[in-house]
Write a protein that holds these residues in place. Sequence first.
Motif, PDB file in Angstrom:
ATOM      1  N   LYS A 169       0.820  -1.211   0.000  1.00 42.80           N
ATOM      2  CA  LYS A 169       0.000   0.000   0.000  1.00 42.80           C
ATOM      3  C   LYS A 169       0.855   1.262   0.000  1.00 42.80           C
ATOM      4  N   ARG A 183       0.644   4.199  -2.855  1.00 43.02           N
ATOM      5  CA  ARG A 183       0.379   5.607  -2.523  1.00 43.02           C
ATOM      6  C   ARG A 183       1.471   6.523  -3.078  1.00 43.02           C
ATOM      7  N   GLU A 233      -6.738   2.935  -4.465  1.00 49.30           N
ATOM      8  CA  GLU A 233      -6.081   4.242  -4.477  1.00 49.30           C
ATOM      9  C   GLU A 233      -6.595   5.131  -5.605  1.00 49.30           C
TER      10      GLU A 233
END
Length: 394
Positions: free
Chosen positions: A157, A161, A206
């Motif tokens: 993650k 990002r 995202e």
Amino acid sequence: MEAVKKRTLLKQLSPYLKGASFQLKWFTLLKFRKERPHWFRHQIRINSNFPPYPSQSFDRIVDIIKNGKRLPHTIDFAITSKCPYHCPHCSYGKRKKEEMGTQEILRLIEEIKELGTAIFGITGGEPLTRPDLETIIAACAPELSTILYTTGFQIDKQRIRALSKAKIDSVIVGIDSTDPKIQDAVRGEKGSLDFAKQALQLCHEEGIYTGINTIATRERILNGELERIYDFAWSLNVGELRLNFPIATGRWVRCQNNQLKAEELEMLRGIKRKLNRNRSGPIVSTLAEYETADFLGCNTGYQTLFIDSSGEICPCDFTPLSFGNVKEAHLKDIWTQMERYFPRPRAECLMREISHTIQSDFLPLSPEQSKTLVPQLTKDSPSPAIYKKLSKKN
């Protein structure tokens, strides 16, 4: 995904078509008739062969097409040769293992922007192995639309990002099978399908546009694997499925038997059309639809370009012929010199035509060797139908 009505799409594109020739308008209508454009985060996505609309990169690609410019609207760049997998079909296999430094790449991106390119594909090797990946992506905005081609290896993650913060436009993940055992056998490592699935899920969460890339081998065409991958993509809210046809290059060099026959290419086109009849789910694209004599033909070296990790410039990522190195000459100068060999599009895929002539295990071939292998185009050489239409005067 919310589909874009054709009437809405044409209304959005009308400013670009103002003053365009009848042939270009005809081209636009014909091309988009076979596509299923859709909205994604307030932008229109036709497919990953086009930048999102609206964007500066979309303006750039329209300028190239509308004005018939010999410019690379798409440049793919292998930022690394390193990869944790050992896929037999890897088009980058048997190439040099050198890599350019961060500052060299950033200077190259400025040259690419100055040239007028619209789409910048980041490939490898596995690009995620480079810690400066996000710096490279961020340097491309806003002129270039960026596509990351990845296996999803060990992505998390935090990395997703960081990619989003760098303003990546699309992430395309390679998948060979929906069966974990088959996928791992192809990739040569365990857990490859889990990594790919996780990458797609995290990108979706995202808000990054995603796609799946797979090689449409004759086995996958015949055994239904392409349809299973499509269903897999749909289940993960993936935006696009890209079906590449096999080319005898990279680790498949001299493996002409892997290349699809004419009737198999037509079967692949049929699968693409069938799947795109779905009113929702991923859109499907394949160069087997575009790279034909009765449509777009082969634009390698004319409006596409590939740069490998050592700086060698090739006509496309499947054509291991070098015409110079960006560490030794300016990109624009090498591109200009290539016009002698690529003055216009070809009717068919260049690499399918010449793959049998490449016997070396050391790729790409030198400029001296490469120039002898490209068939010279003459006024009598066949041209793709779209090129002939667009080159006609009103």
